[in-house]
Write an enzyme that holds these catalytic residues in place. Sequence first.
Site, PDB file in Angstrom:
ATOM      1  N   ASN A 362     -11.301 -66.458  87.534  1.00 38.08           N
ATOM      2  CA  ASN A 362     -11.493 -65.171  88.204  1.00 38.08           C
ATOM      3  C   ASN A 362     -10.898 -64.039  87.363  1.00 38.08           C
ATOM      4  O   ASN A 362      -9.702 -64.079  87.044  1.00 38.08           O
ATOM      5  CB  ASN A 362     -10.806 -65.185  89.566  1.00 38.08           C
ATOM      6  N   GLU A 363     -11.730 -63.069  87.038  1.00 35.74           N
ATOM      7  CA  GLU A 363     -11.290 -61.864  86.310  1.00 35.74           C
ATOM      8  C   GLU A 363     -10.344 -62.217  85.166  1.00 35.74           C
ATOM      9  O   GLU A 363      -9.339 -61.545  84.939  1.00 35.74           O
ATOM     10  CB  GLU A 363     -10.619 -60.881  87.271  1.00 35.74           C
ATOM     11  N   TRP A 498     -15.251 -59.118  99.662  1.00 33.08           N
ATOM     12  CA  TRP A 498     -13.805 -59.217  99.509  1.00 33.08           C
ATOM     13  C   TRP A 498     -13.170 -58.336 100.556  1.00 33.08           C
ATOM     14  O   TRP A 498     -13.240 -57.140 100.428  1.00 33.08           O
ATOM     15  CB  TRP A 498     -13.343 -58.775  98.104  1.00 33.08           C
TER      16      TRP A 498
HETATM   17  C1  GCB Z   1     -10.204 -58.521  92.502  1.00 34.10           C
HETATM   18  C2  GCB Z   1      -9.419 -59.775  92.571  1.00 34.10           C
HETATM   19  C3  GCB Z   1      -8.808 -60.010  93.926  1.00 34.10           C
HETATM   20  C4  GCB Z   1      -8.190 -58.700  94.420  1.00 34.10           C
HETATM   21  C5  GCB Z   1      -9.290 -57.673  94.538  1.00 34.10           C
HETATM   22  C6  GCB Z   1      -8.744 -56.301  95.001  1.00 34.10           C
HETATM   23  O1  GCB Z   1     -11.101 -58.364  91.744  1.00 34.10           O
HETATM   24  O2  GCB Z   1     -10.148 -60.906  92.176  1.00 34.10           O
HETATM   25  O3  GCB Z   1      -7.849 -61.020  93.829  1.00 34.10           O
HETATM   26  O4  GCB Z   1      -7.509 -58.860  95.611  1.00 34.10           O
HETATM   27  O5  GCB Z   1      -9.883 -57.477  93.299  1.00 34.10           O
HETATM   28  O6  GCB Z   1      -8.669 -56.076  96.200  1.00 34.10           O
HETATM   29  O7  GCB Z   1      -8.395 -55.495  94.157  1.00 34.10           O
END
Ligand code: GCB
Length: 638
Positions: A362-363, A498
């Site tokens: 991830n990222e 998310w």
């Molecule tokens: C992302 C990450 C995640 C973070 C999210 C955020 O890209 O993978 O773990 O919580 O952004 O809310 O910034």
Amino acid sequence: MRKITNINKNWQFTYRKDNTTTTLDLPHTWNGIDGQDGGNDYYRGTCTYEHTFEKPEMKEGDLLYVEFKGVNASAKVYLNGNKVCSHDGGYSTFRGNLTPYLQESNVLKVEVDNSANDTVYPQRADFTFYGGIYRDVNLIVVGQNHFELDYYGCNPIKIEPTVKNGAGELKVTAWNVGEGEVEISVYDAEGTLVTTFKNGEHVTLENVHLWNGLEDPYLYRVVATLKVDGEAVDEISARFGFRSFHVDPQKGFFLNGKSYPLRGVCRHQDRPGIGNALTHKEHEEDMAIIKEIGANTIRLAHYQHDDYFYDLCDEAGMVIWAEIPYISKHMPTGNPNTESQMKELILQQFNHPSIFVWGVSNEITMMKTDKKDLIENHKKLNDLCHQLDPSRLTTLACFAACGPGNKSAHITDIVSWNLYLGWYVPGLFLNDWWIKLFHALYPNRAIGYSEYGAEGMPNLHSAKPKRFDNTEEYQAIYHEYMLEFFARNPYLWATHVWNMFDFAADGRDQGGDPGMNHKGLVNFSRTLKKDAFYVYKAYWSKEPVLHLSGKRYVNRTGKKTNITVYSNMGTPVEVYNNGKLVATLEGNKVFKTKIVLEKENNVVVKAGGLEDQATFYHVDKPDPAYIVTSGNSMSWEK
Ligand code: GCB
């Protein structure tokens, strides 16, 4: 036959920060409070857990194992002062053989370490790395002839179902230690015996009942019995499903030959006060909410989740993306750990029909590192996944700032991006541009949205919501756009919001509520569904939905005020204020209007026989409680 005894009760926990010892029951974390209050200052160190137990009833030659279902992040296990085993990685099962050091009365001691290092993932990420023995601990007694307990913490049975033209092909392999013959029995969901065969054999089953997503998540069960001289001496079992799938870069995801667009959410595993020390109750509650919103897929971020949650996914018919915590920063010294966590994830979760893709990272390009080593390690992990499991696809969640051509985005079978266009980057319209560009450049590469989202705090409100104001209204507008955007781009193989739930990230101070990420559609305690939840529910759920938004935005200014309704009840949607019909709305799922504000406004909306209502008041000045006054930073280095 093996005997499994749970030993969650009665542990002596020594908190090394102040050297206090308390008696407690597992599951437990020592960061339930300090890991959720901001400042990125929660205690990361080594603490100890001790448990005293009497030698269980055992026959000559029997063995005793201890099984840990999750200890974050590294553990050293001792019995009566002797080292039994150690384990690096906070999200998977591991076991140790206690037999050589067993006495009549025993002290099991576990040193648990969540301190910073550069070998065990995760080290940098936007969530709290709660220290502790936060999942179940079991004692397992087995005879000298038994099913394997020493292989990557897995249930040593590999079920390989395939399906062609309605017929199922099945191969089952169970690993045993010592003597004996293994017999395999297959049962249907009603518990009726379907067939029996020998270990490692292939069988064909005519007219199998498919595991078919939300509609019909049908599960079979395999039981493996180890027999010595005709007598059963050990037994293990696992559930599985027959299903087929493929991903078409132009048309998206297909389940059992039919188009099945994957639209769903990401999930973290924590709760207020108890951190990641969840019980079945919390897992079930999460699944019920995810089902309510109508999602058909979950990205189980950013690590291996509890076995029980994968079971719930199998039963619910969710399509799962499972991944390891190889996240944010590639550490060349951590490569062996990525490999062992990946092996554990795949070997431990292999039989779940709900899992369709393995996520390798991830990222990972977010922070400066040795790029060549990063690419090499991704290739190794990708090969490892294929070698251990040719039946599933690999993917990863790419960092937005690494362009479409970045090498890391072209290793796994399919790709996904974490794109916060309209949140971290201004301009919701950029989503359309970005995806068009990628699709035009790489038409044969299936692409999805592994993350997208916006902060939404149900106590913050605005009549003119804008990016970064953290209001419930901006979050809702953002997601309204994204749902329309996905409808315009049906070829995306999967999209994952998310996040389904707010979660703790002690390095955050966003919106004056430090320690939290508020991108959830539901709050941290699962007691409040934000307006954005209902826009998804209106789009995805088959249940009737009529939701009047802005119920918490009680005090409003101006001559007119915004009214937003989410509904799947068809049209028209009628809006009444203080008993008078003030608007009749046409549209699809999202209905908007402005109504004249009176002093007190009892607003009722009606559609398809449903009603929803709220009361708003006219005030002269914006309510100061609705405006974020402090904190808009992330100290974990995004
Ligand atoms: C992302 C990450 C995640 C973070 C999210 C955020 O890209 O993978 O773990 O919580 O952004 O809310 O910034």
